[in-house]
Design a protein around this motif. Structure first.
Motif, PDB file in Angstrom:
ATOM      1  N   LEU A 145       0.823  -1.203   0.000  1.00 28.25           N
ATOM      2  CA  LEU A 145       0.000   0.000   0.000  1.00 28.25           C
ATOM      3  C   LEU A 145       0.859   1.256   0.000  1.00 28.25           C
ATOM      4  CD1 LEU A 145      -2.583  -1.040   2.749  1.00 28.25           C
ATOM      5  CD2 LEU A 145      -2.860  -1.213   0.260  1.00 28.25           C
ATOM      6  N   ALA A 146       0.354   2.301  -0.636  1.00 27.41           N
ATOM      7  CA  ALA A 146       0.977   3.620  -0.547  1.00 27.41           C
ATOM      8  C   ALA A 146       0.366   4.423   0.591  1.00 27.41           C
ATOM      9  CB  ALA A 146       0.808   4.378  -1.858  1.00 27.41           C
ATOM     10  N   SER A 147      -0.829   4.031   1.038  1.00 26.84           N
ATOM     11  CA  SER A 147      -1.494   4.740   2.119  1.00 26.84           C
ATOM     12  C   SER A 147      -2.471   3.808   2.814  1.00 26.84           C
ATOM     13  CB  SER A 147      -2.247   5.976   1.600  1.00 26.84           C
ATOM     14  OG  SER A 147      -3.322   5.581   0.753  1.00 26.84           O
ATOM     15  N   GLY A 148      -2.810   4.165   4.053  1.00 29.27           N
ATOM     16  CA  GLY A 148      -3.783   3.379   4.802  1.00 29.27           C
ATOM     17  C   GLY A 148      -4.060   4.025   6.140  1.00 29.27           C
ATOM     18  N   ALA A 149      -5.255   3.805   6.662  1.00 28.29           N
ATOM     19  CA  ALA A 149      -5.667   4.351   7.956  1.00 28.29           C
ATOM     20  C   ALA A 149      -5.640   3.237   8.990  1.00 28.29           C
ATOM     21  CB  ALA A 149      -7.058   4.962   7.862  1.00 28.29           C
ATOM     22  N   VAL A 150      -4.868   3.450  10.060  1.00 23.43           N
ATOM     23  CA  VAL A 150      -4.658   2.424  11.082  1.00 23.43           C
ATOM     24  C   VAL A 150      -5.377   2.810  12.364  1.00 23.43           C
ATOM     25  CG1 VAL A 150      -2.932   1.266  12.522  1.00 23.43           C
ATOM     26  CG2 VAL A 150      -2.414   1.785  10.119  1.00 23.43           C
ATOM     27  N   ASP A 151      -6.019   1.825  12.994  1.00 24.01           N
ATOM     28  CA  ASP A 151      -6.623   2.011  14.308  1.00 24.01           C
ATOM     29  C   ASP A 151      -5.792   1.259  15.340  1.00 24.01           C
ATOM     30  OD1 ASP A 151      -8.787   3.638  13.600  1.00 24.01           O
ATOM     31  OD2 ASP A 151      -9.930   1.910  12.907  1.00 24.01           O
ATOM     32  N   LEU A 152      -5.423   1.973  16.411  1.00 24.10           N
ATOM     33  CA  LEU A 152      -4.654   1.406  17.514  1.00 24.10           C
ATOM     34  C   LEU A 152      -5.393   1.646  18.817  1.00 24.10           C
ATOM     35  CD1 LEU A 152      -1.147   2.929  16.630  1.00 24.10           C
ATOM     36  CD2 LEU A 152      -1.941   0.640  16.014  1.00 24.10           C
ATOM     37  N   ARG A 153      -5.182   0.755  19.776  1.00 22.17           N
ATOM     38  CA  ARG A 153      -5.739   0.960  21.118  1.00 22.17           C
ATOM     39  C   ARG A 153      -4.656   0.670  22.159  1.00 22.17           C
ATOM     40  NH1 ARG A 153     -11.496  -0.671  23.829  1.00 22.17           N
ATOM     41  NH2 ARG A 153     -12.087   1.007  22.434  1.00 22.17           N
ATOM     42  N   GLU A 154      -4.512   1.615  23.085  1.00 22.73           N
ATOM     43  CA  GLU A 154      -3.563   1.470  24.184  1.00 22.73           C
ATOM     44  C   GLU A 154      -4.310   1.058  25.438  1.00 22.73           C
ATOM     45  OE1 GLU A 154      -0.258   4.174  26.621  1.00 22.73           O
ATOM     46  OE2 GLU A 154      -1.348   5.010  24.893  1.00 22.73           O
ATOM     47  N   ASP A 155      -3.828   0.008  26.105  1.00 25.33           N
ATOM     48  CA  ASP A 155      -4.509  -0.426  27.317  1.00 25.33           C
ATOM     49  C   ASP A 155      -4.030   0.418  28.511  1.00 25.33           C
ATOM     50  OD1 ASP A 155      -2.077  -1.421  28.243  1.00 25.33           O
ATOM     51  OD2 ASP A 155      -2.582  -3.521  27.894  1.00 25.33           O
ATOM     52  N   PRO A 156      -4.652   0.282  29.660  1.00 27.24           N
ATOM     53  CA  PRO A 156      -4.270   1.114  30.812  1.00 27.24           C
ATOM     54  C   PRO A 156      -2.824   0.946  31.248  1.00 27.24           C
ATOM     55  CG  PRO A 156      -6.442   0.157  31.150  1.00 27.24           C
ATOM     56  CD  PRO A 156      -5.883  -0.491  29.927  1.00 27.24           C
ATOM     57  N   ASP A 157      -2.176  -0.158  30.844  1.00 25.97           N
ATOM     58  CA  ASP A 157      -0.773  -0.380  31.203  1.00 25.97           C
ATOM     59  C   ASP A 157       0.195   0.215  30.186  1.00 25.97           C
ATOM     60  OD1 ASP A 157      -1.457  -1.790  33.522  1.00 25.97           O
ATOM     61  OD2 ASP A 157      -1.682  -3.661  32.387  1.00 25.97           O
ATOM     62  N   GLY A 158      -0.346   0.839  29.130  1.00 25.32           N
ATOM     63  CA  GLY A 158       0.514   1.476  28.143  1.00 25.32           C
ATOM     64  C   GLY A 158       0.908   0.603  26.971  1.00 25.32           C
ATOM     65  N   ARG A 159       0.372  -0.606  26.866  1.00 24.55           N
ATOM     66  CA  ARG A 159       0.665  -1.483  25.727  1.00 24.55           C
ATOM     67  C   ARG A 159      -0.263  -1.121  24.577  1.00 24.55           C
ATOM     68  NH1 ARG A 159       0.355  -8.127  25.822  1.00 24.55           N
ATOM     69  NH2 ARG A 159       1.219  -8.499  23.729  1.00 24.55           N
ATOM     70  N   ILE A 160       0.313  -0.891  23.393  1.00 34.39           N
ATOM     71  CA  ILE A 160      -0.468  -0.422  22.248  1.00 34.39           C
ATOM     72  C   ILE A 160      -0.708  -1.585  21.289  1.00 34.39           C
ATOM     73  CG2 ILE A 160      -0.558   1.196  20.319  1.00 34.39           C
ATOM     74  CD1 ILE A 160       1.261   3.059  21.919  1.00 34.39           C
ATOM     75  N   PHE A 161      -1.972  -1.831  21.001  1.00 34.29           N
ATOM     76  CA  PHE A 161      -2.379  -2.949  20.153  1.00 34.29           C
ATOM     77  C   PHE A 161      -2.825  -2.454  18.775  1.00 34.29           C
ATOM     78  CE2 PHE A 161      -2.750  -4.621  24.390  1.00 34.29           C
ATOM     79  CZ  PHE A 161      -2.383  -5.949  24.274  1.00 34.29           C
ATOM     80  N   PHE A 162      -2.430  -3.210  17.761  1.00 35.30           N
ATOM     81  CA  PHE A 162      -2.906  -2.972  16.395  1.00 35.30           C
ATOM     82  C   PHE A 162      -4.280  -3.614  16.247  1.00 35.30           C
ATOM     83  CE2 PHE A 162      -3.554  -4.820  12.190  1.00 35.30           C
ATOM     84  CZ  PHE A 162      -3.427  -3.711  11.368  1.00 35.30           C
ATOM     85  N   LEU A 163      -5.252  -2.824  15.770  1.00 34.34           N
ATOM     86  CA  LEU A 163      -6.595  -3.353  15.560  1.00 34.34           C
ATOM     87  C   LEU A 163      -6.866  -3.659  14.091  1.00 34.34           C
ATOM     88  CD1 LEU A 163      -8.663  -1.107  18.005  1.00 34.34           C
ATOM     89  CD2 LEU A 163      -7.567  -3.324  18.444  1.00 34.34           C
TER      90      LEU A 163
END
Length: 321
Positions: free
Chosen positions: A274-292
């Protein structure tokens, strides 16, 4: 009705394949014109009834053959680049009533039109085949996990017993669809104990199940070329903790993410072609960031409007590069 301008080109010209009233298509067309470039918006749903397209191969004496690909009245060779902005499938003429004949006509139209675009040899953003493949949720999650992004424990399938076992292993589980529909909003929802009685519906269609990530922070990241525009989503409605789109009053502010995470997201984009894309991420209360997930053709101009980013200008850079 879409029309391709027959006037002289002022600088570079971009072909935007989209509906005439698509906000992103119209906005980017305006930004390109402000730069002295030009852009034509063409609705592929008008093909073949109201939009003409052709490829002609003519022998040249002494070797080689000239290939002329046209859409409307303009050679596709006139375009610097093509933006694949959620184009619609060609429309089957309603006078064709037989179901198999309609399927055949639809296949013929798609093969002809998409083949003509590929034959033109112009750069297409995003490449249609790569975009379609990257949109498959199982595939993008597998690629994301392979490059080291944190992915929530996930189960994708249609086996009710597997889902029950998955739900028993995790304190909280959410579920979501693969795609959208005009019938209803396909938002992310919690899997409740009473929902387990409805798992027989998996016989109709599979579902994506994931361990629920308690909400710390939520991010929308727009990737364009080698740039990443990071925004943090703020919500006020508790019902939106599972899906921020349910908050009609959500906010967006520019934010930052660790450089290592940004690099992984850019690697993901490249691995997916891809040349472009929109990513959604979520960070949990402990600061770990997950790719959705990553949406290859996701909306992005709302980031400029609400958070003051410059994704529109950067996208113009991409199309004119």
């Amino acid at each position: 009705m879409s029309q391709i301008s027959a006037g002289p080109s002022a600088g570079k010209r971009v072909l935007i394949l989209s509906k005439d009233d698509d906000f992103h298509a119209v906005a980017i067309q305006g930004l390109l014109q402000k730069r002295g470039a030009d852009a034509d918006i063409v609705d592929t749903a008008l093909f073949p009834g109201r939009l003409r397209a052709s490829l002609a191969v003519a022998d040249h004496d002494g070797g080689g053959a000239a290939v002329d690909v046209r859409l409307g009245d303009r050679p596709l060779g006139d375009y610097h680049a093509i933006w694949w902005r959620r184009p619609l499938h060609p429309a089957v003429d309603p006078r064709i009533r037989n179901a198999e004949e309609r399927r055949f006509a639809a296949r013929e139209c798609r093969e002809a039109l998409w083949g003509l675009l590929a034959a033109a040899g112009r750069p297409i953003y995003n490449d249609p085949e790569a975009e379609q493949r990257a949109a498959y949720k199982p595939y993008q999650l597998a690629v994301a996990a392979a490059i080291g992004l944190d992915v929530p424990p996930t189960l994708i399938g249609n086996d009710a017993e597997e889902v029950r076992a998955f739900a028993e292993r995790h304190d909280a589980v959410i579920y979501k669809a693969f795609s959208g529909t005009d019938l209803m909003m396909t938002d992310t929802r919690p899997l409740r104990p009473e929902d387990l009685a409805d798992l027989w519906r998996l016989d109709f269609a599979p579902v994506i199940f994931q361990r629920y990530i308690p909400r710390g922070r939520e991010y929308r990241v727009m990737l364009i070329g080698d740039d990443a525009f990071v925004t943090e989503v703020t919500i006020r409605n508790p019902k939106a903790h599972y899906d921020w789109r349910l908050d009609q009053d959500y906010g967006l502010v520019q934010a930052t993410l660790p450089a290592g995470l940004i690099e992984k997201l850019l690697v993901l984009c490249r691995r997916l072609g891809l040349a472009s894309g929109a990513v959604d991420l979520r960070e949990d209360p402990d600061g770990r960031i997950f790719f959705l997930e990553i949406n290859p053709s996701g909306q992005f101009l709302f980031l400029d409007v609400i958070a003051g980013t410059r994704t529109g200008e950067r996208y113009c850079d991409l199309l004119l590069s």
